[in-house]
Design an enzyme around this catalytic site. Structure first.
Site, PDB file in Angstrom:
ATOM      1  N   HIS A  21      -4.976  21.869 -33.907  1.00  0.00           N
ATOM      2  CA  HIS A  21      -5.737  20.913 -33.824  1.00  0.00           C
ATOM      3  C   HIS A  21      -6.916  20.677 -32.855  1.00  0.00           C
ATOM      4  O   HIS A  21      -8.259  20.366 -32.199  1.00  0.00           O
ATOM      5  CB  HIS A  21      -5.603  19.055 -33.938  1.00  0.00           C
ATOM      6  CG  HIS A  21      -6.184  18.879 -35.548  1.00  0.00           C
ATOM      7  ND1 HIS A  21      -6.786  19.541 -36.533  1.00  0.00           N
ATOM      8  CD2 HIS A  21      -4.483  18.559 -36.556  1.00  0.00           C
ATOM      9  CE1 HIS A  21      -6.271  19.007 -37.537  1.00  0.00           C
ATOM     10  NE2 HIS A  21      -5.016  18.096 -37.853  1.00  0.00           N
ATOM     11  N   GLY A  42       1.544  13.227 -38.326  1.00  0.00           N
ATOM     12  CA  GLY A  42       1.105  13.739 -37.364  1.00  0.00           C
ATOM     13  C   GLY A  42      -0.697  13.005 -37.337  1.00  0.00           C
ATOM     14  O   GLY A  42      -0.963  12.732 -37.868  1.00  0.00           O
ATOM     15  N   GLN A  44      -9.183  14.227 -35.444  1.00  0.00           N
ATOM     16  CA  GLN A  44      -9.276  13.856 -36.927  1.00  0.00           C
ATOM     17  C   GLN A  44      -9.832  12.402 -37.003  1.00  0.00           C
ATOM     18  O   GLN A  44      -9.824  11.780 -37.941  1.00  0.00           O
ATOM     19  CB  GLN A  44      -7.310  13.514 -36.996  1.00  0.00           C
ATOM     20  CG  GLN A  44      -7.446  14.610 -37.419  1.00  0.00           C
ATOM     21  CD  GLN A  44      -5.470  15.578 -38.450  1.00  0.00           C
ATOM     22  OE1 GLN A  44      -4.554  14.950 -37.046  1.00  0.00           O
ATOM     23  NE2 GLN A  44      -5.706  15.169 -39.340  1.00  0.00           N
ATOM     24  N   HIS A  84       1.032  21.854 -34.959  1.00  0.00           N
ATOM     25  CA  HIS A  84      -0.182  21.308 -36.149  1.00  0.00           C
ATOM     26  C   HIS A  84      -1.033  20.466 -35.049  1.00  0.00           C
ATOM     27  O   HIS A  84      -1.853  20.910 -35.490  1.00  0.00           O
ATOM     28  CB  HIS A  84       1.192  20.853 -37.350  1.00  0.00           C
ATOM     29  CG  HIS A  84      -0.449  20.043 -38.115  1.00  0.00           C
ATOM     30  ND1 HIS A  84      -0.632  20.771 -39.270  1.00  0.00           N
ATOM     31  CD2 HIS A  84      -1.736  19.342 -38.445  1.00  0.00           C
ATOM     32  CE1 HIS A  84      -1.870  20.666 -39.791  1.00  0.00           C
ATOM     33  NE2 HIS A  84      -2.465  19.663 -39.006  1.00  0.00           N
ATOM     34  N   GLU A  85      -0.209  19.642 -34.743  1.00  0.00           N
ATOM     35  CA  GLU A  85      -1.195  18.850 -33.560  1.00  0.00           C
ATOM     36  C   GLU A  85      -2.102  19.734 -32.348  1.00  0.00           C
ATOM     37  O   GLU A  85      -3.155  19.309 -31.885  1.00  0.00           O
ATOM     38  CB  GLU A  85      -1.048  17.691 -33.511  1.00  0.00           C
ATOM     39  CG  GLU A  85      -0.109  16.539 -34.347  1.00  0.00           C
ATOM     40  CD  GLU A  85      -1.166  16.533 -35.708  1.00  0.00           C
ATOM     41  OE1 GLU A  85      -2.671  16.358 -35.881  1.00  0.00           O
ATOM     42  OE2 GLU A  85       0.085  15.941 -37.378  1.00  0.00           O
ATOM     43  N   CYS A  98      -2.651  18.245 -44.238  1.00  0.00           N
ATOM     44  CA  CYS A  98      -3.038  17.592 -43.160  1.00  0.00           C
ATOM     45  C   CYS A  98      -4.118  16.360 -44.021  1.00  0.00           C
ATOM     46  O   CYS A  98      -4.699  16.764 -44.212  1.00  0.00           O
ATOM     47  CB  CYS A  98      -4.590  18.196 -42.364  1.00  0.00           C
ATOM     48  SG  CYS A  98      -5.484  17.770 -40.842  1.00  0.00           S
ATOM     49  N   LEU A  99      -3.369  15.077 -42.617  1.00  0.00           N
ATOM     50  CA  LEU A  99      -5.360  13.622 -43.121  1.00  0.00           C
ATOM     51  C   LEU A  99      -6.588  13.972 -43.130  1.00  0.00           C
ATOM     52  O   LEU A  99      -6.985  13.223 -44.190  1.00  0.00           O
ATOM     53  CB  LEU A  99      -4.174  12.919 -42.290  1.00  0.00           C
ATOM     54  CG  LEU A  99      -2.839  12.628 -42.065  1.00  0.00           C
ATOM     55  CD1 LEU A  99      -2.731  11.490 -41.386  1.00  0.00           C
ATOM     56  CD2 LEU A  99      -2.788  12.038 -43.467  1.00  0.00           C
TER      57      LEU A  99
HETATM   58 ZN    ZN Z   1      -3.775  17.786 -39.337  1.00  0.00          ZN
END
Ligand code: ZN
Length: 203
Positions: A138, A46, A51, A134-135, A92-93
């Site tokens: 963000h 995701g 991000q 999770h997204e 997480c990226l």
């Molecule tokens: Zn993340």
């Protein structure tokens, strides 16, 4: 499709509240398309618009990293219902190679708008539910490290001796933040190097 640079933990945009998207047009379509490309290239499940440096309410997510897994794209997503519980490892990226245990609902219903402007409702469970939550976090400036118990934080470290090729090493929030600060400083130097071009060249 162009991939976007992924913003690393410590950048203020990751802690901002993202704005709802009101005008759905080409700009939004391009943003979402770039987010999908970036997520796939980084093998993530995701990605949220903050991000890639945009504090707007757009997310992309999938429940599986297999190439044929459907990718869901949502603008202005909101959680409608959540039930059950799952505890699992999450990463997480924007916090590369860091993982922690996060407790999430097992099943969710999320509503939002597609990049084509259609209202949509998505029922999800397991990993896809985790990715969506999770997204959505963000978009409120919440990172998984805000939810994971600190004693669960680990780095994934390459390890040729291990049959999986990696092992986990315990860390602390403070050590992790320091590592991401160093990573950002290295990226800044690279970007400044790239910018040191003759006057008049395009960014
Ligand atoms: Zn993340």
């Amino acid at each position: 499709m162009t991939c976007k640079n992924i913003v690393i933990c410590g950048e203020p945009v990751l802690r901002k509240k993202a704005r709802p998207i009101r005008d759905i047009g080409q700009e939004v379509a391009d943003l979402v398309q770039g987010m999908v490309a970036t997520m796939l290239e980084a093998s993530g499940l995701g990605l949220a618009a903050p991000q890639v440096g945009q504090a707007v309410q757009a997310i992309v997510a999938r429940g599986d990293s297999e190439p044929e897994a459907p990718v869901y794209r949502l603008l202005n997503p909101r959680l409608v219902t959540a039930e059950g519980e799952q505890v699992g490892r999450e990463g997480c990226l924007s916090l590369p190679t860091l993982y922690g245990q996060v407790k999430r609902p097992e099943r969710v219903i999320v509503r939002g708008v597609t990049p084509e402007g259609e209202e949509t409702t998505l029922e999800a469970e397991g990993l896809l539910a985790r990715a969506l939550l999770h997204e959505i976090d963000h978009l409120r400036g919440v990172l998984f490290t805000d939810l994971a118990p600190e004693e669960s934080l680990v780095w994934m470290v390459p390890d040729a001796e291990d049959e999986d090729g990696y092992r986990y090493e315990a860390t602390t929030l403070r050590e992790a933040q320091a590592a991401f600060d160093r990573l950002r400083a290295r990226q800044d130097r690279t970007e400044n190097g790239r910018d040191a071009r003759p006057a008049g060249s395009q960014k």
